[in-house]
Design a protein around this motif. Structure first.
Motif, PDB file in Angstrom:
ATOM      1  N   ALA A   1     -12.062   9.474  -3.157  1.00 18.87           N
ATOM      2  CA  ALA A   1     -10.720   9.285  -2.721  1.00 18.87           C
ATOM      3  C   ALA A   1      -9.752  10.113  -3.040  1.00 18.87           C
ATOM      4  N   MET A   2      -8.649  10.076  -2.502  1.00 16.81           N
ATOM      5  CA  MET A   2      -7.497  11.048  -2.992  1.00 16.81           C
ATOM      6  C   MET A   2      -6.178   9.596  -3.163  1.00 16.81           C
ATOM      7  N   ALA A   3      -5.869   9.950  -4.529  1.00 14.04           N
ATOM      8  CA  ALA A   3      -4.823   8.971  -4.694  1.00 14.04           C
ATOM      9  C   ALA A   3      -3.532   9.656  -5.214  1.00 14.04           C
ATOM     10  N   PHE A   4      -2.425   9.024  -4.914  1.00 16.11           N
ATOM     11  CA  PHE A   4      -0.980   9.639  -4.834  1.00 16.11           C
ATOM     12  C   PHE A   4      -0.103   8.559  -5.522  1.00 16.11           C
ATOM     13  N   ALA A   5       0.847   8.912  -6.373  1.00 13.96           N
ATOM     14  CA  ALA A   5       1.659   7.616  -6.956  1.00 13.96           C
ATOM     15  C   ALA A   5       2.796   8.127  -6.963  1.00 13.96           C
TER      16      ALA A   5
ATOM     17  N   ILE B   1       2.193  -5.208  -8.506  1.00 10.56           N
ATOM     18  CA  ILE B   1       1.522  -4.256  -7.566  1.00 10.56           C
ATOM     19  C   ILE B   1       1.049  -5.103  -6.278  1.00 10.56           C
ATOM     20  N   ARG B   2       1.603  -4.704  -5.281  1.00  9.43           N
ATOM     21  CA  ARG B   2       1.487  -5.512  -4.046  1.00  9.43           C
ATOM     22  C   ARG B   2       0.827  -4.388  -3.052  1.00  9.43           C
ATOM     23  N   PRO B   3      -0.172  -4.906  -2.173  1.00 11.94           N
ATOM     24  CA  PRO B   3      -0.484  -4.040  -1.084  1.00 11.94           C
ATOM     25  C   PRO B   3       0.606  -4.146   0.291  1.00 11.94           C
ATOM     26  N   VAL B   4       0.468  -3.011   0.825  1.00  9.56           N
ATOM     27  CA  VAL B   4       1.292  -2.826   2.033  1.00  9.56           C
ATOM     28  C   VAL B   4       0.732  -2.943   3.338  1.00  9.56           C
ATOM     29  N   ASP B   5       1.060  -3.871   4.206  1.00 10.27           N
ATOM     30  CA  ASP B   5       0.611  -3.401   5.786  1.00 10.27           C
ATOM     31  C   ASP B   5       1.209  -2.509   6.262  1.00 10.27           C
ATOM     32  N   PRO B   6       0.623  -1.326   6.632  1.00 15.72           N
ATOM     33  CA  PRO B   6       1.121  -0.585   7.448  1.00 15.72           C
ATOM     34  C   PRO B   6       1.941  -0.538   8.692  1.00 15.72           C
ATOM     35  N   HIS B   7       1.465  -1.658   9.343  1.00 13.79           N
ATOM     36  CA  HIS B   7       2.195  -2.222  10.479  1.00 13.79           C
ATOM     37  C   HIS B   7       3.218  -3.163  10.406  1.00 13.79           C
TER      38      HIS B   7
ATOM     39  N   VAL C   1      -1.487   3.581 -10.298  1.00 14.67           N
ATOM     40  CA  VAL C   1      -2.512   4.677 -10.217  1.00 14.67           C
ATOM     41  C   VAL C   1      -3.824   3.544 -10.370  1.00 14.67           C
ATOM     42  N   GLY C   2      -3.534   2.511 -11.512  1.00 21.47           N
ATOM     43  CA  GLY C   2      -4.482   1.388 -11.882  1.00 21.47           C
ATOM     44  C   GLY C   2      -4.990   0.942 -10.792  1.00 21.47           C
ATOM     45  N   GLY C   3      -3.949   0.421  -9.755  1.00 24.35           N
ATOM     46  CA  GLY C   3      -4.205  -0.267  -8.542  1.00 24.35           C
ATOM     47  C   GLY C   3      -4.903   0.579  -7.511  1.00 24.35           C
ATOM     48  N   LEU C   4      -4.636   1.730  -7.561  1.00 22.81           N
ATOM     49  CA  LEU C   4      -5.258   2.514  -6.419  1.00 22.81           C
ATOM     50  C   LEU C   4      -6.871   2.829  -7.009  1.00 22.81           C
ATOM     51  N   GLU C   5      -6.927   3.037  -8.208  1.00 23.68           N
ATOM     52  CA  GLU C   5      -8.322   3.287  -8.655  1.00 23.68           C
ATOM     53  C   GLU C   5      -9.204   1.935  -8.655  1.00 23.68           C
ATOM     54  N   ALA C   6      -8.702   0.818  -8.758  1.00 20.54           N
ATOM     55  CA  ALA C   6      -9.467  -0.441  -8.569  1.00 20.54           C
ATOM     56  C   ALA C   6      -9.733  -0.346  -7.163  1.00 20.54           C
TER      57      ALA C   6
ATOM     58  N   LEU D   1       0.108   0.892  -1.646  1.00 18.84           N
ATOM     59  CA  LEU D   1       0.614  -0.250  -2.572  1.00 18.84           C
ATOM     60  C   LEU D   1       2.245  -0.046  -2.904  1.00 18.84           C
ATOM     61  N   VAL D   2       2.917  -0.954  -3.331  1.00 20.90           N
ATOM     62  CA  VAL D   2       4.116  -0.708  -4.050  1.00 20.90           C
ATOM     63  C   VAL D   2       4.269  -1.617  -5.361  1.00 20.90           C
ATOM     64  N   ALA D   3       4.947  -0.963  -6.025  1.00 19.03           N
ATOM     65  CA  ALA D   3       5.040  -1.529  -7.478  1.00 19.03           C
ATOM     66  C   ALA D   3       6.560  -2.338  -7.102  1.00 19.03           C
ATOM     67  N   ALA D   4       6.669  -3.669  -7.507  1.00 18.67           N
ATOM     68  CA  ALA D   4       7.813  -4.512  -7.298  1.00 18.67           C
ATOM     69  C   ALA D   4       8.468  -4.966  -8.598  1.00 18.67           C
ATOM     70  N   ASP D   5       9.556  -4.892  -8.895  1.00 21.13           N
ATOM     71  CA  ASP D   5      10.252  -5.147  -9.978  1.00 21.13           C
ATOM     72  C   ASP D   5      11.094  -6.594  -9.299  1.00 21.13           C
ATOM     73  N   GLY D   6      10.930  -7.587  -9.109  1.00 26.90           N
ATOM     74  CA  GLY D   6      11.490  -8.582  -8.589  1.00 26.90           C
ATOM     75  C   GLY D   6      11.419  -8.360  -7.167  1.00 26.90           C
ATOM     76  N   ASP D   7      13.016  -8.104  -6.526  1.00 24.04           N
ATOM     77  CA  ASP D   7      13.109  -7.816  -5.136  1.00 24.04           C
ATOM     78  C   ASP D   7      13.221  -6.321  -5.169  1.00 24.04           C
ATOM     79  N   ASP D   8      13.031  -5.435  -6.162  1.00 26.22           N
ATOM     80  CA  ASP D   8      13.294  -4.158  -5.982  1.00 26.22           C
ATOM     81  C   ASP D   8      11.744  -3.509  -6.086  1.00 26.22           C
ATOM     82  N   VAL D   9      11.662  -2.470  -4.962  1.00 24.09           N
ATOM     83  CA  VAL D   9      10.640  -1.663  -4.838  1.00 24.09           C
ATOM     84  C   VAL D   9      10.625  -0.473  -5.731  1.00 24.09           C
ATOM     85  N   VAL D  10       9.998  -0.270  -6.833  1.00 23.66           N
ATOM     86  CA  VAL D  10      10.188   0.733  -8.017  1.00 23.66           C
ATOM     87  C   VAL D  10       9.169   1.897  -7.865  1.00 23.66           C
ATOM     88  N   GLY D  11       7.915   1.646  -7.181  1.00 20.21           N
ATOM     89  CA  GLY D  11       6.934   2.575  -7.284  1.00 20.21           C
ATOM     90  C   GLY D  11       6.291   2.241  -5.978  1.00 20.21           C
ATOM     91  N   SER D  12       5.475   3.535  -5.419  1.00 20.69           N
ATOM     92  CA  SER D  12       4.425   3.273  -4.424  1.00 20.69           C
ATOM     93  C   SER D  12       3.294   4.120  -4.579  1.00 20.69           C
TER      94      SER D  12
END
Length: 331
Positions: A82-86, A5-11, A102-107, A57-68
């Motif tokens: 707060a509002m959370a969307f996965a 699970i990685r953070p994403v800089d919107p910029h 979801v776990g990353g967002l809740e944290a 946030l994104v969920a990465a499997d190696g170089d592949d982004v498989v969740g956000s």
């Protein structure tokens, strides 16, 4: 499989685009227009907004982004929520990716002192979907149920004449329309009406409190809309004493002149019973039709228990697309 699970800089436009693509793919099976266009997201998500904090946030499997994931936090009202969307890339469901997001967002929410998380699940009319069961498994209870509806402008045009006759002229009231920026003479009274919103709309069990809209706060919010290319086509009902007693709006992005969305519709309880809700909706729908001739559809949503507004929307020609479950979890 090792999911990170990685953070994403919107910029960071490349990283933001990868985040956006997962959401687009995950929502592609839904009817209507459930996901914003890239050109709108790339402008609105990095934009400075003192009213709202966002975390991506994104969920990465190696170089592949498989969740956000997306977490939004109001910064001036309801500081406990707060509002959370996965979202999970199609074909990668049931691998624990959504749960990890979801776990990353809740944290993040917990670290910011938020004690209530809200989210949404979308179901076909009269049916169910995997999102409903996923949410329940993670402890999210249904706090309110809404219907998402869509109106084709061609259908509205065919109904308009009879609706105008039904609405009448609401003796003692007049309607003022504007694009995004409220006229100065109505600003204070408009803010008073907006402050009633959370007390007057059906919230079910949602843990939300009312807010105060000062002239400065309203003007700043309008300028943010202008800066991100969103037009809020608004109609106000003005009583004989000059006070604002009703509002409805339809929102259109510069990047998409084919689809629009109703924002809010609210009438002061002391002035109900004069068909002001219908009158205001006719005014905003006429305004967007004339301003955007290419407009095809308008979406809206209403609580299932809001029988009056549901009846108004059905008379306008709105048809049920989805059921929206408003979800809530205490952390």
């Amino acid at each position: 499989m090792s999911i990170e699970i990685r953070p994403v800089d919107p910029h960071d436009e490349s990283a933001l685009r990868s985040w956006w693509e997962v959401g687009r793919s995950a929502t592609a099976v839904r009817p209507g227009k459930p996901w914003p266009l890239w050109e709108q997201s790339r402008v609105s998500l990095p934009a400075d907004n003192p009213e709202r904090g966002i975390d991506l946030l994104v969920a990465a499997d190696g170089d592949d982004v498989v969740g956000s994931g997306l977490l939004t936090r109001t910064l001036k009202d309801n500081p406990h929520t707060a509002m959370a969307f996965a979202y999970v890339e199609p074909g990668r469901e049931r691998e624990g990716i959504g749960r990890a997001v979801v776990g990353g967002l809740e944290a993040i929410a917990l670290a910011d002192g938020r004690t209530t998380i809200q989210s949404e699940a979308y179901l076909p009319p009269g049916g169910t979907a995997a999102a409903e069961h996923f949410a329940a498994a993670l402890g999210y209870a249904v706090a309110s149920r809404e219907t998402i509806k869509e109106l084709t402008l061609a259908d509205y045009a065919a109904r308009r004449e009879s609706l105008v006759a039904e609405a009448g002229d609401a003796a003692g009231y007049r309607v003022v329309t504007f694009d995004t920026v409220c006229p100065d003479e109505h600003l204070v009274s408009f803010g008073r009406l907006l402050g009633m919103l959370m007390d007057e709309v059906p919230l079910g069990d949602l843990d939300l409190e009312s807010s105060e809209w000062t002239p400065d706060r309203l003007r700043a919010a309008e300028q943010r809309q202008v800066a991100t290319g969103r037009h809020v086509q608004t109609a106000l009902a003005i009583a004989a004493d000059g006070s604002v007693v009703g509002v409805s709006d339809v929102r259109v992005d510069d990047t998409d002149h084919e689809h629009a969305q109703v924002g809010i519709t609210l009438v002061d309880p002391a002035h109900r019973g004069h068909r002001l809700g219908l009158l205001l909706k006719l005014a905003t729908h006429d305004l967007v039709r004339s301003t955007y001739p290419s407009l095809l559809t308008v979406d809206t949503s209403n609580a299932e228990v809001n029988q009056h507004m549901n009846a108004v929307n059905e008379a306008l020609g709105y048809r049920h697309l989805e059921t929206l479950l408003e979800l809530q979890k205490r952390l």
